[in-house]
Design a protein around this motif. Structure first.
Motif, PDB file in Angstrom:
ATOM      1  N   ALA A 184     -27.988  30.863  44.857  1.00  0.00           N
ATOM      2  CA  ALA A 184     -27.898  31.682  43.536  1.00  0.00           C
ATOM      3  C   ALA A 184     -28.975  31.501  42.606  1.00  0.00           C
ATOM      4  O   ALA A 184     -29.249  32.909  41.939  1.00  0.00           O
ATOM      5  N   LEU A 185     -29.478  30.764  42.222  1.00  0.00           N
ATOM      6  CA  LEU A 185     -30.792  30.639  41.487  1.00  0.00           C
ATOM      7  C   LEU A 185     -31.736  31.503  41.878  1.00  0.00           C
ATOM      8  O   LEU A 185     -32.501  32.266  41.248  1.00  0.00           O
ATOM      9  N   ASP A 186     -31.810  31.588  43.162  1.00  0.00           N
ATOM     10  CA  ASP A 186     -33.095  32.647  43.732  1.00  0.00           C
ATOM     11  C   ASP A 186     -32.613  33.828  43.405  1.00  0.00           C
ATOM     12  O   ASP A 186     -33.402  34.923  42.930  1.00  0.00           O
ATOM     13  N   ALA A 187     -31.194  34.244  43.516  1.00  0.00           N
ATOM     14  CA  ALA A 187     -30.828  35.774  43.140  1.00  0.00           C
ATOM     15  C   ALA A 187     -30.839  35.961  41.930  1.00  0.00           C
ATOM     16  O   ALA A 187     -31.115  37.190  41.313  1.00  0.00           O
ATOM     17  N   ALA A 244     -35.821  19.203  40.372  1.00  0.00           N
ATOM     18  CA  ALA A 244     -37.148  19.861  39.604  1.00  0.00           C
ATOM     19  C   ALA A 244     -36.770  21.102  39.146  1.00  0.00           C
ATOM     20  O   ALA A 244     -37.373  21.709  38.105  1.00  0.00           O
ATOM     21  N   ARG A 245     -36.286  21.933  39.946  1.00  0.00           N
ATOM     22  CA  ARG A 245     -36.181  23.249  40.080  1.00  0.00           C
ATOM     23  C   ARG A 245     -35.119  23.570  38.565  1.00  0.00           C
ATOM     24  O   ARG A 245     -35.552  24.428  37.779  1.00  0.00           O
ATOM     25  N   LEU A 246     -34.031  22.890  38.395  1.00  0.00           N
ATOM     26  CA  LEU A 246     -33.481  23.098  37.220  1.00  0.00           C
ATOM     27  C   LEU A 246     -34.120  22.685  35.993  1.00  0.00           C
ATOM     28  O   LEU A 246     -33.964  23.594  34.751  1.00  0.00           O
ATOM     29  N   ALA A 247     -34.876  21.744  35.842  1.00  0.00           N
ATOM     30  CA  ALA A 247     -35.737  21.558  34.777  1.00  0.00           C
ATOM     31  C   ALA A 247     -36.919  22.644  34.436  1.00  0.00           C
ATOM     32  O   ALA A 247     -37.234  22.965  33.447  1.00  0.00           O
ATOM     33  N   GLU A 248     -37.132  23.403  35.581  1.00  0.00           N
ATOM     34  CA  GLU A 248     -38.361  24.252  35.260  1.00  0.00           C
ATOM     35  C   GLU A 248     -37.974  25.744  35.485  1.00  0.00           C
ATOM     36  O   GLU A 248     -38.765  26.700  35.506  1.00  0.00           O
ATOM     37  N   TYR A 249     -36.589  25.820  35.574  1.00  0.00           N
ATOM     38  CA  TYR A 249     -36.085  27.182  35.854  1.00  0.00           C
ATOM     39  C   TYR A 249     -36.557  28.188  34.584  1.00  0.00           C
ATOM     40  O   TYR A 249     -36.417  27.650  33.274  1.00  0.00           O
ATOM     41  N   PRO A 250     -37.132  29.550  34.987  1.00  0.00           N
ATOM     42  CA  PRO A 250     -37.280  30.460  33.767  1.00  0.00           C
ATOM     43  C   PRO A 250     -36.351  30.583  32.702  1.00  0.00           C
ATOM     44  O   PRO A 250     -36.817  31.064  31.534  1.00  0.00           O
ATOM     45  N   LYS A 251     -35.290  30.732  33.204  1.00  0.00           N
ATOM     46  CA  LYS A 251     -34.193  31.123  32.461  1.00  0.00           C
ATOM     47  C   LYS A 251     -33.287  29.795  31.686  1.00  0.00           C
ATOM     48  O   LYS A 251     -33.244  28.803  32.674  1.00  0.00           O
ATOM     49  N   ASP A 278     -33.022  38.632  38.081  1.00  0.00           N
ATOM     50  CA  ASP A 278     -32.170  39.832  37.709  1.00  0.00           C
ATOM     51  C   ASP A 278     -32.147  39.841  36.180  1.00  0.00           C
ATOM     52  O   ASP A 278     -31.661  38.924  35.564  1.00  0.00           O
ATOM     53  N   PRO A 279     -32.515  41.178  35.839  1.00  0.00           N
ATOM     54  CA  PRO A 279     -32.336  41.256  34.514  1.00  0.00           C
ATOM     55  C   PRO A 279     -31.057  41.065  33.778  1.00  0.00           C
ATOM     56  O   PRO A 279     -31.158  40.876  32.673  1.00  0.00           O
ATOM     57  N   ALA A 280     -30.048  41.221  34.413  1.00  0.00           N
ATOM     58  CA  ALA A 280     -28.771  41.080  33.919  1.00  0.00           C
ATOM     59  C   ALA A 280     -28.199  39.978  33.409  1.00  0.00           C
ATOM     60  O   ALA A 280     -27.517  39.479  32.502  1.00  0.00           O
ATOM     61  N   VAL A 281     -29.063  38.845  34.254  1.00  0.00           N
ATOM     62  CA  VAL A 281     -28.596  37.303  33.994  1.00  0.00           C
ATOM     63  C   VAL A 281     -29.622  36.900  33.035  1.00  0.00           C
ATOM     64  O   VAL A 281     -30.999  36.748  33.431  1.00  0.00           O
ATOM     65  N   THR A 282     -29.373  36.496  31.741  1.00  0.00           N
ATOM     66  CA  THR A 282     -30.050  35.903  30.711  1.00  0.00           C
ATOM     67  C   THR A 282     -29.891  34.370  30.447  1.00  0.00           C
ATOM     68  O   THR A 282     -30.703  33.579  29.913  1.00  0.00           O
ATOM     69  N   VAL A 283     -28.840  33.722  31.179  1.00  0.00           N
ATOM     70  CA  VAL A 283     -28.446  32.232  30.941  1.00  0.00           C
ATOM     71  C   VAL A 283     -27.660  31.942  32.407  1.00  0.00           C
ATOM     72  O   VAL A 283     -27.034  32.767  32.747  1.00  0.00           O
ATOM     73  N   VAL A 284     -27.844  30.481  32.607  1.00  0.00           N
ATOM     74  CA  VAL A 284     -26.980  30.145  33.725  1.00  0.00           C
ATOM     75  C   VAL A 284     -26.228  29.155  33.135  1.00  0.00           C
ATOM     76  O   VAL A 284     -26.701  28.188  32.318  1.00  0.00           O
ATOM     77  N   GLY A 291     -25.901  11.354  41.071  1.00  0.00           N
ATOM     78  CA  GLY A 291     -26.550  12.680  41.669  1.00  0.00           C
ATOM     79  C   GLY A 291     -25.963  13.954  40.363  1.00  0.00           C
ATOM     80  O   GLY A 291     -26.510  14.938  40.217  1.00  0.00           O
ATOM     81  N   GLY A 292     -24.920  13.630  39.926  1.00  0.00           N
ATOM     82  CA  GLY A 292     -24.317  14.514  38.639  1.00  0.00           C
ATOM     83  C   GLY A 292     -25.332  14.442  37.346  1.00  0.00           C
ATOM     84  O   GLY A 292     -25.510  15.502  36.955  1.00  0.00           O
ATOM     85  N   ILE A 293     -25.915  13.457  37.250  1.00  0.00           N
ATOM     86  CA  ILE A 293     -26.901  13.281  36.174  1.00  0.00           C
ATOM     87  C   ILE A 293     -28.226  14.377  36.625  1.00  0.00           C
ATOM     88  O   ILE A 293     -28.607  14.788  35.653  1.00  0.00           O
ATOM     89  N   GLY A 294     -28.380  14.250  37.829  1.00  0.00           N
ATOM     90  CA  GLY A 294     -29.723  14.982  38.366  1.00  0.00           C
ATOM     91  C   GLY A 294     -29.445  16.562  38.003  1.00  0.00           C
ATOM     92  O   GLY A 294     -30.192  17.267  37.807  1.00  0.00           O
ATOM     93  N   LEU A 295     -28.163  16.867  38.249  1.00  0.00           N
ATOM     94  CA  LEU A 295     -27.764  18.257  37.826  1.00  0.00           C
ATOM     95  C   LEU A 295     -27.582  18.554  36.503  1.00  0.00           C
ATOM     96  O   LEU A 295     -28.353  19.755  36.093  1.00  0.00           O
ATOM     97  N   ALA A 296     -27.313  17.689  35.593  1.00  0.00           N
ATOM     98  CA  ALA A 296     -26.859  17.944  34.274  1.00  0.00           C
ATOM     99  C   ALA A 296     -27.787  17.838  33.218  1.00  0.00           C
ATOM    100  O   ALA A 296     -28.002  18.414  32.145  1.00  0.00           O
ATOM    101  N   SER A 297     -28.714  16.600  33.212  1.00  0.00           N
ATOM    102  CA  SER A 297     -29.426  16.126  32.446  1.00  0.00           C
ATOM    103  C   SER A 297     -30.791  16.329  32.509  1.00  0.00           C
ATOM    104  O   SER A 297     -31.733  16.004  31.333  1.00  0.00           O
ATOM    105  N   HIS A 298     -31.313  17.467  33.513  1.00  0.00           N
ATOM    106  CA  HIS A 298     -32.664  18.106  33.203  1.00  0.00           C
ATOM    107  C   HIS A 298     -32.725  19.440  32.911  1.00  0.00           C
ATOM    108  O   HIS A 298     -33.541  19.829  32.631  1.00  0.00           O
ATOM    109  N   ALA A 299     -31.636  19.976  32.502  1.00  0.00           N
ATOM    110  CA  ALA A 299     -31.206  21.226  31.913  1.00  0.00           C
ATOM    111  C   ALA A 299     -31.954  21.686  30.854  1.00  0.00           C
ATOM    112  O   ALA A 299     -32.098  20.455  29.879  1.00  0.00           O
ATOM    113  N   ALA A 300     -32.141  22.892  30.371  1.00  0.00           N
ATOM    114  CA  ALA A 300     -32.491  23.055  29.123  1.00  0.00           C
ATOM    115  C   ALA A 300     -31.664  22.845  27.874  1.00  0.00           C
ATOM    116  O   ALA A 300     -31.967  22.344  26.859  1.00  0.00           O
ATOM    117  N   ILE A 301     -30.377  22.990  28.134  1.00  0.00           N
ATOM    118  CA  ILE A 301     -29.253  22.987  27.408  1.00  0.00           C
ATOM    119  C   ILE A 301     -28.053  22.010  27.857  1.00  0.00           C
ATOM    120  O   ILE A 301     -27.369  22.437  28.508  1.00  0.00           O
TER     121      ILE A 301
END
Length: 353
Positions: A45-48, A101-108, A52-58, A121-131
């Motif tokens: 999903a992150l690849d797609a 790492a990808r979640l922390a560095e994702y361009p959107k 994609d200009p239609a997606v501005t936030v995940v 592992g839930g912390i690894g998904l939740a706590s490296h994100a931008a918001i």
């Protein structure tokens, strides 16, 4: 009479809702415990959506009422270690840490909704994100020492940057944080009431500045118990060794200090000693990727050499006897050479290409 085949939903639901690419972990009966196929679906999903200009936030959330993610699928880890399948163990951790790492560095911007149980592992998904959003129902923790293991998924990076010596305390004891604690300790940014999460998702789908939208719906997190405990936590967990930490805890009058000491008497001595060292070393690392590489070496060392990991998972999740027999059984029997060996471990497969 024929019956229709049961429809099996994907373990990660990915769809576009307005400006939002929405990812929902979809194993509610397992509190959305993360396995290798789920990591692959998130990556797809992150690849797609990345270009994609239609997606501005995940937005990343979890199905069900119990939580975002209870952690990695440690029962599968148990099966792999017992069966002697180190390649399977390495494959999971490689994929998981690269996703962290990808979640922390994702361009959107990625908005994570850590509503309910969010651990390991839930912390690894939740706590490296931008918001990073929590709710009044949130329960966050890195409880790996309970199963003879050590915090990973970039957990020691977060713990090492918590105020004072809260990182050592939280990592060694696996203490659970509520929303106010998570914000204070740096694991989350905003508290949004759970009954406003649908409103938040709808507002984000409408487009606009994601940070401003979240801030508009957030409320003050209230008083953190961790902040109130800073005096005794900093005084005790600033000691040079865990043995000295225990001595200082024994001398404190606070009931919470006695609780921490009692808890340390139940947890895996090797796991606690390595965790104590890992949090301190994480403070000197340059970035999250360096921290994940350090953790990767540690977890593979545990998986390949330490009987405590299998024993801890057995006692907590397989037989559910809650009576782990640690080896060694006492903190005083964990020597410095063992700790150094853990950090000298070099996995067969590199984490970063």
């Amino acid at each position: 009479m024929s019956t229709s085949p049961e429809i099996v939903e994907p373990t990660v639901l990915a769809r576009i809702e307005g400006a939002v690419g929405r990812l929902t972990l979809n194993r509610p009966r397992a509190i959305n415990a993360l396995d290798l196929p789920m990591i692959g679906l998130i990556d797809e999903a992150l690849d797609a959506w990345e270009h994609d200009p239609a997606v501005t936030v995940v937005v990343l959330d979890g199905a069900g009422e119990r939580g975002l993610c209870a952690g990695g699928d440690v029962r599968s880890l148990y099966d792999e270690v017992v069966a002697g399948r180190p390649g399977d163990t390495a494959a999971f951790f490689l994929a998981e840490y690269r996703l962290n790492a990808r979640l922390a560095e994702y361009p959107k911007p990625i908005v994570t909704l850590a509503d309910g149980i969010t651990m390991g592992g839930g912390i690894g998904l939740a706590s490296h994100a931008a918001i990073r959003v929590v709710t009044e129902r949130s329960k966050l923790a890195m409880p790996e020492t309970r199963i003879g293991f050590t915090p990973d998924v970039g957990g020691t990076w977060l713990l090492g940057r918590a105020p004072g010596h809260l990182g050592e305390y939280l990592g060694v004891t696996g203490t659970t944080m509520d929303a106010a604690d998570a914000v204070y300790a740096g694991f989350a940014d905003h508290l949004v009431p759970s009954d406003r999460l649908d409103e938040l998702r709808a507002a984000l789908a409408g487009g606009g500045d994601a940070s401003a939208i979240v801030a508009e719906l957030a409320i003050a997190p209230g008083v953190s118990r961790l902040e109130a405990a800073r005096a005794w936590v900093d005084e005790t967990f600033s000691a040079d060794t865990l043995g000295e930490v225990a001595e200082r805890l024994r001398a404190r009058a606070e009931p919470a200090a006695s609780t921490a000491l009692d808890l340390m008497g139940e947890l895996a001595p090797t796991g606690m000693a390595v965790t104590f060292e890992a949090v301190r070393r994480a403070r000197d690392l340059r970035d999250l990727r360096a921290d994940l590489a350090q953790e990767y070496g540690l977890v593979m060392w545990f998986a390949h050499t330490q009987p405590d990991l299998v024993e801890g998972i057995r006692a907590q999740l397989v037989d559910k006897t809650r009576d782990p027999h640690w080896n060694p059984a006492a903190l005083a029997d964990v020597d410095r050479a063992t700790i150094e060996a853990a950090f000298a471990s070099v996995p067969a497969l590199p984490l970063w290409e």
